[in-house]
Design a protein around this motif. Structure first.
Motif, PDB file in Angstrom:
ATOM      1  N   LEU A  78       3.462  -5.340   5.826  1.00  0.00           N
ATOM      2  CA  LEU A  78       1.911  -5.695   6.778  1.00  0.00           C
ATOM      3  C   LEU A  78       2.594  -5.098   7.837  1.00  0.00           C
ATOM      4  O   LEU A  78       3.218  -5.370   8.218  1.00  0.00           O
ATOM      5  CB  LEU A  78       2.447  -6.497   6.192  1.00  0.00           C
ATOM      6  CG  LEU A  78       0.815  -7.073   7.230  1.00  0.00           C
ATOM      7  CD1 LEU A  78      -0.363  -6.608   6.079  1.00  0.00           C
ATOM      8  CD2 LEU A  78       0.697  -8.482   6.812  1.00  0.00           C
ATOM      9  N   LYS A  80      -0.642  -4.134   9.266  1.00  0.00           N
ATOM     10  CA  LYS A  80      -1.654  -4.833  10.439  1.00  0.00           C
ATOM     11  C   LYS A  80      -1.922  -5.465   9.317  1.00  0.00           C
ATOM     12  O   LYS A  80      -2.206  -4.378   7.907  1.00  0.00           O
ATOM     13  CB  LYS A  80      -1.890  -4.610  11.127  1.00  0.00           C
ATOM     14  CG  LYS A  80      -2.865  -2.889  11.040  1.00  0.00           C
ATOM     15  CD  LYS A  80      -2.704  -2.423  12.167  1.00  0.00           C
ATOM     16  CE  LYS A  80      -3.549  -0.901  11.921  1.00  0.00           C
ATOM     17  NZ  LYS A  80      -3.779  -0.441  13.391  1.00  0.00           N
ATOM     18  N   TRP A  81      -3.154  -6.521   9.396  1.00  0.00           N
ATOM     19  CA  TRP A  81      -4.402  -7.482   8.573  1.00  0.00           C
ATOM     20  C   TRP A  81      -5.431  -5.394   8.701  1.00  0.00           C
ATOM     21  O   TRP A  81      -5.949  -5.778  10.124  1.00  0.00           O
ATOM     22  CB  TRP A  81      -4.064  -7.813   8.428  1.00  0.00           C
ATOM     23  CG  TRP A  81      -3.742  -8.780   7.970  1.00  0.00           C
ATOM     24  CD1 TRP A  81      -2.417  -9.765   8.414  1.00  0.00           C
ATOM     25  CD2 TRP A  81      -4.007  -9.043   6.446  1.00  0.00           C
ATOM     26  NE1 TRP A  81      -2.027 -10.262   7.575  1.00  0.00           N
ATOM     27  CE2 TRP A  81      -2.722 -10.215   6.287  1.00  0.00           C
ATOM     28  CE3 TRP A  81      -4.243  -8.827   5.104  1.00  0.00           C
ATOM     29  CZ2 TRP A  81      -2.410 -10.307   4.555  1.00  0.00           C
ATOM     30  CZ3 TRP A  81      -4.036  -8.677   3.827  1.00  0.00           C
ATOM     31  CH2 TRP A  81      -3.345 -10.587   3.991  1.00  0.00           C
ATOM     32  N   ASN A  82      -6.231  -5.427   7.506  1.00  0.00           N
ATOM     33  CA  ASN A  82      -7.103  -4.235   8.142  1.00  0.00           C
ATOM     34  C   ASN A  82      -8.483  -5.487   8.183  1.00  0.00           C
ATOM     35  O   ASN A  82      -8.432  -5.963   7.318  1.00  0.00           O
ATOM     36  CB  ASN A  82      -7.582  -3.157   6.741  1.00  0.00           C
ATOM     37  CG  ASN A  82      -6.327  -1.884   7.384  1.00  0.00           C
ATOM     38  OD1 ASN A  82      -5.400  -2.102   8.593  1.00  0.00           O
ATOM     39  ND2 ASN A  82      -5.426  -1.706   5.748  1.00  0.00           N
ATOM     40  N   ILE A  86      -7.752  -5.973   0.798  1.00  0.00           N
ATOM     41  CA  ILE A  86      -6.922  -5.612   0.677  1.00  0.00           C
ATOM     42  C   ILE A  86      -6.749  -5.419  -0.877  1.00  0.00           C
ATOM     43  O   ILE A  86      -6.110  -4.766  -1.133  1.00  0.00           O
ATOM     44  CB  ILE A  86      -6.232  -6.586   1.151  1.00  0.00           C
ATOM     45  CG1 ILE A  86      -5.739  -7.220   3.129  1.00  0.00           C
ATOM     46  CG2 ILE A  86      -4.152  -5.881   0.880  1.00  0.00           C
ATOM     47  CD1 ILE A  86      -5.524  -5.529   3.715  1.00  0.00           C
ATOM     48  N   LYS A  94      -8.563 -11.334   2.900  1.00  0.00           N
ATOM     49  CA  LYS A  94      -7.425 -12.104   4.262  1.00  0.00           C
ATOM     50  C   LYS A  94      -6.297 -12.567   4.285  1.00  0.00           C
ATOM     51  O   LYS A  94      -5.862 -12.924   2.662  1.00  0.00           O
ATOM     52  CB  LYS A  94      -8.410 -12.677   4.709  1.00  0.00           C
ATOM     53  CG  LYS A  94      -9.490 -13.391   3.874  1.00  0.00           C
ATOM     54  CD  LYS A  94      -9.897 -14.414   5.006  1.00  0.00           C
ATOM     55  CE  LYS A  94     -11.196 -15.355   4.040  1.00  0.00           C
ATOM     56  NZ  LYS A  94     -11.583 -14.920   2.626  1.00  0.00           N
ATOM     57  N   PRO A  95      -5.808 -13.462   5.747  1.00  0.00           N
ATOM     58  CA  PRO A  95      -4.368 -13.522   5.678  1.00  0.00           C
ATOM     59  C   PRO A  95      -4.497 -14.569   4.653  1.00  0.00           C
ATOM     60  O   PRO A  95      -3.534 -14.931   4.141  1.00  0.00           O
ATOM     61  CB  PRO A  95      -4.176 -13.265   6.834  1.00  0.00           C
ATOM     62  CG  PRO A  95      -4.855 -12.356   7.295  1.00  0.00           C
ATOM     63  CD  PRO A  95      -6.005 -12.226   6.938  1.00  0.00           C
ATOM     64  N   GLN A 124       1.114 -11.454  11.288  1.00  0.00           N
ATOM     65  CA  GLN A 124       0.049 -10.784  10.986  1.00  0.00           C
ATOM     66  C   GLN A 124       0.683  -9.264  11.082  1.00  0.00           C
ATOM     67  O   GLN A 124      -0.427  -7.837  10.526  1.00  0.00           O
ATOM     68  CB  GLN A 124      -0.651 -10.530  12.852  1.00  0.00           C
ATOM     69  CG  GLN A 124      -1.823 -11.662  13.083  1.00  0.00           C
ATOM     70  CD  GLN A 124      -2.655 -11.735  12.290  1.00  0.00           C
ATOM     71  OE1 GLN A 124      -3.497 -10.218  12.096  1.00  0.00           O
ATOM     72  NE2 GLN A 124      -3.012 -12.450  11.950  1.00  0.00           N
ATOM     73  N   SER A 125       1.895  -9.346  11.116  1.00  0.00           N
ATOM     74  CA  SER A 125       2.374  -8.338  10.694  1.00  0.00           C
ATOM     75  C   SER A 125       4.603  -8.672  10.146  1.00  0.00           C
ATOM     76  O   SER A 125       5.035  -9.126  11.056  1.00  0.00           O
ATOM     77  CB  SER A 125       2.664  -6.826  11.681  1.00  0.00           C
ATOM     78  OG  SER A 125       3.657  -5.872  11.579  1.00  0.00           O
TER      79      SER A 125
END
Length: 313
Positions: A78, A80-82, A86, A94-95, A124-125
């Motif tokens: 991961l 980052k979240w786009n 996902i 989402k996370p 987040q990463s």
């Protein structure tokens, strides 16, 4: 155990965890010769199925590690979240949607996972903890880097700490007797980012498309790739295919020695290492740790063991 959760991996390109679709084992030709067997373990700090594999992988390394050099490779699960979904097919937009998946993995594997931080304080990463791994691996050694990986996964999965946070990473590294601030600062430098990118390239060259992937490569550059969390026999069989002979297992280490080395062991890890039924773990541990100063605790419904501080750990 929910059978649908067995033999799963986290996909490198999409970040989605699901059933293994490629062949589990296969002979691969990597071209250039090498003189030793190397085990490449392609993984990521936030890979839940890698956490689930720990009991089996530890036993394989303890009993058969004399046959190969062990090298951990960061895969980059991961960045980052786009903004978009996902994995909508599995309800991951989402996370916070990861929390339920992680709990399922923890329940079937009995390597406990809380997961609620992905709702309250999500990672987040996975790149920051991966870069720290590369700094420790290059500046100290592979063994210390793998110790860090274990502590980071305990912090994330069991004790619900955000390992993309510098403060958490500093605390983990300090707890290993290293200079956390210096190492985390080093991990932000271009050299650490370059080292991580080199691992990504290595993972691709090995044909690793997800985590966990274990690739055993021998001197004629033939390799066996084993994808997803597999039983011990799969790894032993892969090693045998390269050796052309049945590898001889070393005796398992004494539990007291293993616990001193690892610092914390869950019941499932002891069960797998010593082939002890879950119901017999308390009796087994009491016998094997007789005369030792240790503690037994429980978290998320699973028992775990640690040595007390007066043992010098």
């Amino acid at each position: 155990m929910d059978n649908k959760l067995q033999n799963q991996m986290c996909d490198l390109e999409t970040g989605i965890c699901g059933p293994v679709e490629e062949e589990e084992t296969g002979l691969i030709d990597f071209g250039q010769p090498n003189k030793t067997i190397t085990l490449y373990y392609v993984t990521d700090p936030i890979c839940s199925h890698c956490w689930a594999l720990e009991p089996v992988l530890r036993r394989f390394v303890e009993q058969y590690g004399s046959y190969f050099k062990f090298q951990t490779v960061m895969g980059g699960l991961l960045e980052k979240w786009n903004d978009g979904p996902i994995d909508p097919a599995n309800g991951i937009y989402k996370p916070s949607d990861v929390a339920g998946h992680w709990r399922e993995v923890g329940e079937y594997s009995r390597m406990p996972i809380d997961g609620s931080l992905m709702i309250d304080n999500p990672v987040q990463s996975s790149y920051p903890p991966s870069r720290v791994f590369k700094v420790i691996q290059s500046q100290i050694n592979e063994e210390k880097a793998n110790e860090y990986m274990r502590r980071a996964r305990e912090a994330l999965f069991v004790f619900n700490q955000n390992i993309s946070s510098d403060a958490v990473l500093i605390e983990i590294v300090n707890g290993m007797g290293l200079d956390g601030e210096a190492i985390i600062q080093k991990s932000a430098e271009p050299s650490a980012k370059q080292a991580l990118n080199e691992d990504f390239a290595l993972a691709r060259s090995l044909g690793a498309r997800g985590f966990p992937s274990i690739i055993l490569v021998i001197e004629d550059m033939k390799g066996v790739k084993i994808v997803g969390g597999q039983p011990l026999e799969k790894y032993v069989d892969g090693l045998q295919r390269l050796l052309g002979d049945v590898p001889q297992a070393k005796h398992q280490p004494l539990l007291a020695d293993l616990l001193k080395k690892e610092q914390l062991l869950f019941s499932k890890e002891i069960e797998v290492m010593y082939e002890v039924d879950q119901e017999q773990i308390a009796v087994f541990a009491e016998k094997e740790l007789s005369g030792q100063s240790y503690e037994t605790k429980e978290i998320l419904g699973e028992r775990y063991y640690t040595f007390t501080k007066n043992e010098g750990l």
